[in-house]
Design a protein around this motif. Sequence first.
Motif, PDB file in Angstrom:
ATOM      1  N   PHE A 108      11.224   3.929  -8.541  1.00 34.85           N
ATOM      2  CA  PHE A 108      10.251   3.914  -7.558  1.00 34.85           C
ATOM      3  C   PHE A 108      10.524   3.659  -6.208  1.00 34.85           C
ATOM      4  CE2 PHE A 108       6.766   2.674 -10.887  1.00 34.85           C
ATOM      5  CZ  PHE A 108       6.852   3.725 -11.208  1.00 34.85           C
ATOM      6  N   ARG A 109      11.762   2.896  -5.844  1.00 37.16           N
ATOM      7  CA  ARG A 109      12.104   2.264  -4.581  1.00 37.16           C
ATOM      8  C   ARG A 109      12.172   3.481  -3.504  1.00 37.16           C
ATOM      9  NH1 ARG A 109      14.511  -2.359  -2.412  1.00 37.16           N
ATOM     10  NH2 ARG A 109      14.218  -1.980  -0.145  1.00 37.16           N
ATOM     11  N   ALA A 110      12.748   4.571  -3.808  1.00 30.52           N
ATOM     12  CA  ALA A 110      13.172   5.439  -2.549  1.00 30.52           C
ATOM     13  C   ALA A 110      11.794   6.114  -2.069  1.00 30.52           C
ATOM     14  CB  ALA A 110      14.046   6.553  -3.132  1.00 30.52           C
ATOM     15  N   GLU A 111      10.868   6.556  -3.167  1.00 32.28           N
ATOM     16  CA  GLU A 111       9.720   6.857  -2.747  1.00 32.28           C
ATOM     17  C   GLU A 111       8.758   5.941  -1.757  1.00 32.28           C
ATOM     18  OE1 GLU A 111       6.435  10.002  -2.355  1.00 32.28           O
ATOM     19  OE2 GLU A 111       8.400   9.808  -2.726  1.00 32.28           O
ATOM     20  N   LEU A 112       8.594   4.610  -2.578  1.00 29.73           N
ATOM     21  CA  LEU A 112       7.923   3.551  -1.826  1.00 29.73           C
ATOM     22  C   LEU A 112       8.555   3.280  -0.509  1.00 29.73           C
ATOM     23  CD1 LEU A 112       7.338   1.052  -4.738  1.00 29.73           C
ATOM     24  CD2 LEU A 112       5.679   2.669  -3.743  1.00 29.73           C
ATOM     25  N   ASP A 113       9.748   3.200  -0.225  1.00 22.05           N
ATOM     26  CA  ASP A 113      10.565   3.262   0.859  1.00 22.05           C
ATOM     27  C   ASP A 113       9.803   4.461   1.956  1.00 22.05           C
ATOM     28  OD1 ASP A 113      11.476   0.825   0.495  1.00 22.05           O
ATOM     29  OD2 ASP A 113      13.395   1.581   0.027  1.00 22.05           O
ATOM     30  N   ARG A 114       9.801   5.524   1.447  1.00 25.26           N
ATOM     31  CA  ARG A 114       9.441   6.659   2.508  1.00 25.26           C
ATOM     32  C   ARG A 114       7.976   6.549   2.730  1.00 25.26           C
ATOM     33  NH1 ARG A 114       6.837  11.249   2.056  1.00 25.26           N
ATOM     34  NH2 ARG A 114       6.325  11.086   0.127  1.00 25.26           N
ATOM     35  N   LEU A 115       7.037   6.104   1.844  1.00 26.61           N
ATOM     36  CA  LEU A 115       5.665   5.761   1.992  1.00 26.61           C
ATOM     37  C   LEU A 115       5.358   4.746   2.937  1.00 26.61           C
ATOM     38  CD1 LEU A 115       4.235   6.498  -1.449  1.00 26.61           C
ATOM     39  CD2 LEU A 115       3.916   7.842   0.447  1.00 26.61           C
ATOM     40  N   PHE A 116       6.139   3.552   2.663  1.00 23.89           N
ATOM     41  CA  PHE A 116       5.908   2.256   3.489  1.00 23.89           C
ATOM     42  C   PHE A 116       6.890   1.714   3.967  1.00 23.89           C
ATOM     43  CE2 PHE A 116       3.103   2.502  -0.499  1.00 23.89           C
ATOM     44  CZ  PHE A 116       1.900   2.758   0.288  1.00 23.89           C
ATOM     45  N   PRO A 117       7.426   2.414   5.146  1.00 25.45           N
ATOM     46  CA  PRO A 117       8.505   1.619   6.035  1.00 25.45           C
ATOM     47  C   PRO A 117       8.130   0.131   6.360  1.00 25.45           C
ATOM     48  CG  PRO A 117       7.380   3.331   7.284  1.00 25.45           C
ATOM     49  CD  PRO A 117       7.011   3.412   5.840  1.00 25.45           C
ATOM     50  N   ASP A 118       7.006  -0.272   6.666  1.00 21.80           N
ATOM     51  CA  ASP A 118       6.650  -1.300   7.179  1.00 21.80           C
ATOM     52  C   ASP A 118       6.209  -2.104   5.823  1.00 21.80           C
ATOM     53  OD1 ASP A 118       5.827  -3.766   7.959  1.00 21.80           O
ATOM     54  OD2 ASP A 118       4.009  -3.020   9.410  1.00 21.80           O
ATOM     55  N   LYS A 119       6.824  -3.039   5.331  1.00 18.46           N
ATOM     56  CA  LYS A 119       6.536  -3.582   3.892  1.00 18.46           C
ATOM     57  C   LYS A 119       5.560  -4.693   4.014  1.00 18.46           C
ATOM     58  CE  LYS A 119      10.151  -1.236   1.907  1.00 18.46           C
ATOM     59  NZ  LYS A 119      10.282  -0.601   3.318  1.00 18.46           N
ATOM     60  N   GLU A 120       5.236  -5.130   5.422  1.00 10.31           N
ATOM     61  CA  GLU A 120       4.099  -5.991   5.339  1.00 10.31           C
ATOM     62  C   GLU A 120       2.680  -5.459   5.931  1.00 10.31           C
ATOM     63  OE1 GLU A 120       5.491  -8.880   8.220  1.00 10.31           O
ATOM     64  OE2 GLU A 120       7.100  -9.510   7.341  1.00 10.31           O
ATOM     65  N   ALA A 121       2.497  -3.852   5.403  1.00 12.16           N
ATOM     66  CA  ALA A 121       1.355  -3.245   5.839  1.00 12.16           C
ATOM     67  C   ALA A 121       0.982  -2.348   4.661  1.00 12.16           C
ATOM     68  CB  ALA A 121       1.546  -2.436   7.029  1.00 12.16           C
ATOM     69  N   VAL A 122       1.649  -2.876   3.278  1.00 14.48           N
ATOM     70  CA  VAL A 122       1.341  -2.082   2.352  1.00 14.48           C
ATOM     71  C   VAL A 122      -0.177  -2.049   1.831  1.00 14.48           C
ATOM     72  CG1 VAL A 122       2.090  -1.578  -0.040  1.00 14.48           C
ATOM     73  CG2 VAL A 122       3.781  -1.982   1.553  1.00 14.48           C
ATOM     74  N   PHE A 123      -0.631  -3.161   1.649  1.00 15.62           N
ATOM     75  CA  PHE A 123      -1.923  -3.434   1.223  1.00 15.62           C
ATOM     76  C   PHE A 123      -2.989  -2.961   2.186  1.00 15.62           C
ATOM     77  CE2 PHE A 123      -5.763  -5.392   0.124  1.00 15.62           C
ATOM     78  CZ  PHE A 123      -5.863  -5.732  -1.195  1.00 15.62           C
ATOM     79  N   GLN A 124      -2.673  -3.322   3.405  1.00 21.29           N
ATOM     80  CA  GLN A 124      -3.570  -2.860   4.562  1.00 21.29           C
ATOM     81  C   GLN A 124      -3.723  -1.361   4.519  1.00 21.29           C
ATOM     82  OE1 GLN A 124      -2.255  -3.041   8.492  1.00 21.29           O
ATOM     83  NE2 GLN A 124      -4.059  -4.128   9.004  1.00 21.29           N
ATOM     84  N   HIS A 125      -2.526  -0.548   4.409  1.00 13.92           N
ATOM     85  CA  HIS A 125      -2.627   0.850   4.420  1.00 13.92           C
ATOM     86  C   HIS A 125      -3.607   1.425   3.042  1.00 13.92           C
ATOM     87  CE1 HIS A 125      -0.611   1.715   8.013  1.00 13.92           C
ATOM     88  NE2 HIS A 125       0.482   1.326   7.592  1.00 13.92           N
ATOM     89  N   VAL A 126      -3.363   0.797   1.879  1.00 18.87           N
ATOM     90  CA  VAL A 126      -3.649   1.381   0.786  1.00 18.87           C
ATOM     91  C   VAL A 126      -5.244   0.860   0.478  1.00 18.87           C
ATOM     92  CG1 VAL A 126      -3.505   1.336  -1.642  1.00 18.87           C
ATOM     93  CG2 VAL A 126      -1.451   1.317  -0.542  1.00 18.87           C
TER      94      VAL A 126
END
Length: 350
Positions: A108-126
């Motif tokens: 999953f890591r490569a796709e998640l890095d592409r979707l969420f470059p900022d790891k501290e905004a994942v929950f906020q965006h989703v």
Amino acid sequence: MSGLFCEPFPDDATWLLPGDFTFKGRSNGEKFRGVYSLGNLLEKSEKKHDEEIAVQATALLYLYLSGDNNYDMLFYRDDTQKLLTNVPWLVLRSDQHFVPYFFVMPGFRAELDRLFPDKEAVFQHVGRYLFSPTNRVWGRVARFYDTYLAKAEQRIGLQVRVFYPDKTPASLMLPHILRCMQQNETSPTSSATRSRTLKAVLVASLLEEFYTELKDMYWMRPAAVGVYQTSHEGWQETGNGAHNVKALVDIYLLSMCDVLVTSHFSTFGYVAHSLAGLRPWYLQNPGDYEAKRNEPACVRAVSPEPCFHFHPYYDTNSANHGDAAGGGPAPVIMNCEDYEWGFKLANLKY
């Protein structure tokens, strides 16, 4: 769901199951969990060495990810994910924010890095995309905000979850809360000297005591400090629609505050500060008030992301359950500030 959130997807797409869905309502029975449990199938097939046949032969699987460190936790391994590719339906039950662990899964890591470059905004965006409140909820949020919070120069959100009411009554917790606010310049009295309301304190709690005590403390300065509470239900009523509306109103109002002080280990507080993208002040473990009287009353979060409390204790690429959780190409998870055994996402630099 219909009374809380709008449909997040456009056109005719929906996130609700149709009324005639084949397996609807069967997820509550023990027999359903036993027959369709992913963990049970993996445990049985491991002994027979036929994992692929056992998993891919079923049309539906039930997955329970709420803390038990059992075979269901093998869900977080890449080899299990490959087995699930052709399973049409996965019924998942969880009250955990398990997204952080996806970032240490190589598949999953490569796709998640592409979707969420900022790891501290994942929950906020989703969260902001999926959780769009209904007019019923948003109307209450807007009216309360416009009436009580909009004119304040600073809005302080205080969320208090009492896990052990017998051990930590409000009379014991309140001095600790005030000490946290004073130590970190979030006290309502700091700089509140001019004539109009400069600071508004929003209290979110099932209990009324915290609101009452704070309001009594500042009643001599009503023009400088306003203390407000939307509701005080007394206890959590899981499944009660009206109760859930009030809870969601509090979460959104907290997310509109400038500063947040929240309870340690509280998923309610996690959602509020993650939607806001704010790093809150976590009140320390309620059971440690007396023991830690001379220590800081709260700790500042490094990342606004929620904590994954009960993660699996094995390497994502290893069948050895005793291994520590695996890392990724770059460090993106840390132990939680308020629960040292948990994981959370953060933009870490070493």
